[in-house]
Design a protein around this motif. Structure first.
Motif, PDB file in Angstrom:
ATOM      1  N   GLU A   1       0.835  -1.206   0.000  1.00 35.15           N
ATOM      2  CA  GLU A   1       0.000   0.000   0.000  1.00 35.15           C
ATOM      3  C   GLU A   1       0.871   1.259   0.000  1.00 35.15           C
ATOM      4  OE1 GLU A   1      -2.496  -3.323   1.576  1.00 35.15           O
ATOM      5  OE2 GLU A   1      -0.450  -2.652   1.972  1.00 35.15           O
ATOM      6  N   SER A   2       1.922   1.260   0.806  1.00 32.66           N
ATOM      7  CA  SER A   2       2.826   2.411   0.866  1.00 32.66           C
ATOM      8  C   SER A   2       3.550   2.607  -0.453  1.00 32.66           C
ATOM      9  CB  SER A   2       3.853   2.240   1.986  1.00 32.66           C
ATOM     10  OG  SER A   2       3.223   2.196   3.237  1.00 32.66           O
TER      11      SER A   2
ATOM     12  N   GLY B   1     -10.045   4.014  -1.188  1.00 27.44           N
ATOM     13  CA  GLY B   1      -9.946   2.559  -1.164  1.00 27.44           C
ATOM     14  C   GLY B   1      -9.213   1.953  -2.341  1.00 27.44           C
ATOM     15  N   ALA B   2      -8.869   2.739  -3.352  1.00 30.13           N
ATOM     16  CA  ALA B   2      -8.238   2.187  -4.558  1.00 30.13           C
ATOM     17  C   ALA B   2      -6.863   1.604  -4.265  1.00 30.13           C
ATOM     18  CB  ALA B   2      -8.153   3.251  -5.651  1.00 30.13           C
ATOM     19  N   ILE B   3      -6.089   2.264  -3.431  1.00 26.74           N
ATOM     20  CA  ILE B   3      -4.746   1.753  -3.134  1.00 26.74           C
ATOM     21  C   ILE B   3      -4.841   0.400  -2.442  1.00 26.74           C
ATOM     22  CG2 ILE B   3      -2.682   2.143  -1.716  1.00 26.74           C
ATOM     23  CD1 ILE B   3      -2.917   5.117  -2.501  1.00 26.74           C
ATOM     24  N   ASP B   4      -5.769   0.255  -1.514  1.00 29.24           N
ATOM     25  CA  ASP B   4      -5.966  -1.035  -0.848  1.00 29.24           C
ATOM     26  C   ASP B   4      -6.397  -2.108  -1.840  1.00 29.24           C
ATOM     27  OD1 ASP B   4      -5.281   0.002   1.643  1.00 29.24           O
ATOM     28  OD2 ASP B   4      -7.352   0.473   2.156  1.00 29.24           O
ATOM     29  N   ARG B   5      -7.274  -1.764  -2.779  1.00 29.09           N
ATOM     30  CA  ARG B   5      -7.738  -2.744  -3.776  1.00 29.09           C
ATOM     31  C   ARG B   5      -6.623  -3.119  -4.730  1.00 29.09           C
ATOM     32  NH1 ARG B   5     -13.451  -0.846  -6.036  1.00 29.09           N
ATOM     33  NH2 ARG B   5     -13.996  -3.038  -6.248  1.00 29.09           N
ATOM     34  N   LEU B   6      -5.776  -2.168  -5.099  1.00 26.00           N
ATOM     35  CA  LEU B   6      -4.636  -2.475  -5.968  1.00 26.00           C
ATOM     36  C   LEU B   6      -3.678  -3.430  -5.268  1.00 26.00           C
ATOM     37  CD1 LEU B   6      -4.054   1.071  -7.461  1.00 26.00           C
ATOM     38  CD2 LEU B   6      -4.756  -0.959  -8.757  1.00 26.00           C
ATOM     39  N   ALA B   7      -3.436  -3.212  -3.984  1.00 33.30           N
ATOM     40  CA  ALA B   7      -2.583  -4.120  -3.211  1.00 33.30           C
ATOM     41  C   ALA B   7      -3.234  -5.497  -3.091  1.00 33.30           C
ATOM     42  CB  ALA B   7      -2.303  -3.533  -1.829  1.00 33.30           C
ATOM     43  N   GLN B   8      -4.533  -5.523  -2.887  1.00 33.84           N
ATOM     44  CA  GLN B   8      -5.264  -6.792  -2.808  1.00 33.84           C
ATOM     45  C   GLN B   8      -5.155  -7.551  -4.143  1.00 33.84           C
ATOM     46  OE1 GLN B   8      -9.433  -6.301  -1.890  1.00 33.84           O
ATOM     47  NE2 GLN B   8      -9.816  -8.498  -1.857  1.00 33.84           N
TER      48      GLN B   8
ATOM     49  N   ALA C   1      -2.927 -11.321 -17.217  1.00 39.21           N
ATOM     50  CA  ALA C   1      -3.295 -11.310 -15.798  1.00 39.21           C
ATOM     51  C   ALA C   1      -4.152 -10.102 -15.433  1.00 39.21           C
ATOM     52  CB  ALA C   1      -2.033 -11.331 -14.952  1.00 39.21           C
ATOM     53  N   GLY C   2      -4.717  -9.446 -16.448  1.00 43.43           N
ATOM     54  CA  GLY C   2      -5.593  -8.302 -16.185  1.00 43.43           C
ATOM     55  C   GLY C   2      -4.884  -6.970 -16.240  1.00 43.43           C
ATOM     56  N   LEU C   3      -3.815  -6.931 -17.001  1.00 43.43           N
ATOM     57  CA  LEU C   3      -3.017  -5.706 -17.093  1.00 43.43           C
ATOM     58  C   LEU C   3      -3.091  -5.125 -18.501  1.00 43.43           C
ATOM     59  CD1 LEU C   3      -0.088  -7.276 -15.160  1.00 43.43           C
ATOM     60  CD2 LEU C   3      -1.510  -5.417 -14.307  1.00 43.43           C
ATOM     61  N   PRO C   4      -3.459  -3.895 -18.626  1.00 43.71           N
ATOM     62  CA  PRO C   4      -3.670  -2.864 -17.616  1.00 43.71           C
ATOM     63  C   PRO C   4      -5.116  -2.751 -17.131  1.00 43.71           C
ATOM     64  CG  PRO C   4      -3.724  -1.824 -19.750  1.00 43.71           C
ATOM     65  CD  PRO C   4      -3.449  -3.305 -19.980  1.00 43.71           C
ATOM     66  N   GLY C   5      -6.008  -3.610 -17.618  1.00 44.30           N
ATOM     67  CA  GLY C   5      -7.437  -3.460 -17.365  1.00 44.30           C
ATOM     68  C   GLY C   5      -7.868  -3.392 -15.914  1.00 44.30           C
ATOM     69  N   ILE C   6      -7.392  -4.304 -15.077  1.00 45.48           N
ATOM     70  CA  ILE C   6      -7.850  -4.320 -13.684  1.00 45.48           C
ATOM     71  C   ILE C   6      -7.386  -3.074 -12.925  1.00 45.48           C
ATOM     72  CG2 ILE C   6      -7.659  -5.525 -11.461  1.00 45.48           C
ATOM     73  CD1 ILE C   6      -7.943  -8.162 -13.011  1.00 45.48           C
ATOM     74  N   PRO C   7      -6.101  -2.704 -12.985  1.00 45.67           N
ATOM     75  CA  PRO C   7      -5.723  -1.463 -12.300  1.00 45.67           C
ATOM     76  C   PRO C   7      -6.497  -0.237 -12.807  1.00 45.67           C
ATOM     77  CG  PRO C   7      -3.771  -2.744 -12.762  1.00 45.67           C
ATOM     78  CD  PRO C   7      -4.910  -3.414 -13.478  1.00 45.67           C
ATOM     79  N   LEU C   8      -6.775  -0.175 -14.097  1.00 47.02           N
ATOM     80  CA  LEU C   8      -7.533   0.954 -14.639  1.00 47.02           C
ATOM     81  C   LEU C   8      -8.976   0.937 -14.134  1.00 47.02           C
ATOM     82  CD1 LEU C   8      -6.152   1.027 -18.281  1.00 47.02           C
ATOM     83  CD2 LEU C   8      -5.616   2.614 -16.404  1.00 47.02           C
ATOM     84  N   ALA C   9      -9.566  -0.245 -14.033  1.00 46.57           N
ATOM     85  CA  ALA C   9     -10.939  -0.364 -13.526  1.00 46.57           C
ATOM     86  C   ALA C   9     -11.011   0.036 -12.060  1.00 46.57           C
ATOM     87  CB  ALA C   9     -11.447  -1.793 -13.708  1.00 46.57           C
ATOM     88  N   ILE C  10      -9.970  -0.268 -11.300  1.00 47.26           N
ATOM     89  CA  ILE C  10      -9.923   0.135  -9.891  1.00 47.26           C
ATOM     90  C   ILE C  10      -9.760   1.650  -9.790  1.00 47.26           C
ATOM     91  CG2 ILE C  10      -8.537   0.011  -7.780  1.00 47.26           C
ATOM     92  CD1 ILE C  10      -7.949  -2.959  -8.556  1.00 47.26           C
ATOM     93  N   ALA C  11      -8.895   2.201 -10.626  1.00 48.89           N
ATOM     94  CA  ALA C  11      -8.600   3.633 -10.576  1.00 48.89           C
ATOM     95  C   ALA C  11      -9.756   4.494 -11.082  1.00 48.89           C
ATOM     96  CB  ALA C  11      -7.350   3.932 -11.397  1.00 48.89           C
ATOM     97  N   ARG C  12     -10.551   3.952 -12.001  1.00 53.00           N
ATOM     98  CA  ARG C  12     -11.665   4.698 -12.587  1.00 53.00           C
ATOM     99  C   ARG C  12     -12.926   3.828 -12.568  1.00 53.00           C
ATOM    100  NH1 ARG C  12      -8.730   8.056 -11.532  1.00 53.00           N
ATOM    101  NH2 ARG C  12      -7.689   9.573 -12.842  1.00 53.00           N
TER     102      ARG C  12
END
Length: 122
Positions: A4-5, A21-28, A79-90
């Motif tokens: 997270e950091s 909560g996005a940073i926590d979800r990205l770490a998850q 593995a969901g890149l870049p789609g999953i991080p983008l979906a979390i961010a937006r």
């Protein structure tokens, strides 16, 4: 330093603002990816700390180019890149993830469910 950091420092350095909560979800997401990567070869990067820069921050680097976009199709997402991080961010962005590998599609569906990403279609 926690995932997270690391993500938070990277996002700050990039000047990107994320929803609560996005940073926590990205770490998850990275922890889930690491877990599945032990059994299925989803990505060559094995260490979550390396995944922060090489997967998450790299994926988020396209955010400025998606301003105003309502949909995104991530073809050959792996593995969901870049789609999953983008979906979390937006969360308002509707993301479709496509990959021909059954094991990767299974991981993507599991990630969608575990991360509660209603804006993703697999």
């Amino acid at each position: 330093m926690s995932l997270e950091s690391q993500i938070g420092l990277g996002v700050d350095a990039m000047g990107i603002s994320l929803p609560d909560g996005a940073i926590d979800r990205l770490a998850q997401y990275l922890r889930l990816l690491e877990k599945w990567n032990r059994v299925h070869n989803l990505t060559a990067i094995r260490e979550p700390e390396m995944m922060v820069a090489l997967h998450v921050l790299d994926s988020l680097s396209v955010l400025p180019h998606l301003a105003g976009a309502r949909t995104l199709v991530d073809v050959g997402t792996g593995a969901g890149l870049p789609g999953i991080p983008l979906a979390i961010a937006r969360p308002e962005l509707r993301v479709t993830l496509l990959d021909s590998s059954h094991k990767k599609a299974t991981f993507l569906e599991q990630a969608r469910v575990e991360l509660g990403l209603g804006n993703i279609a697999v």
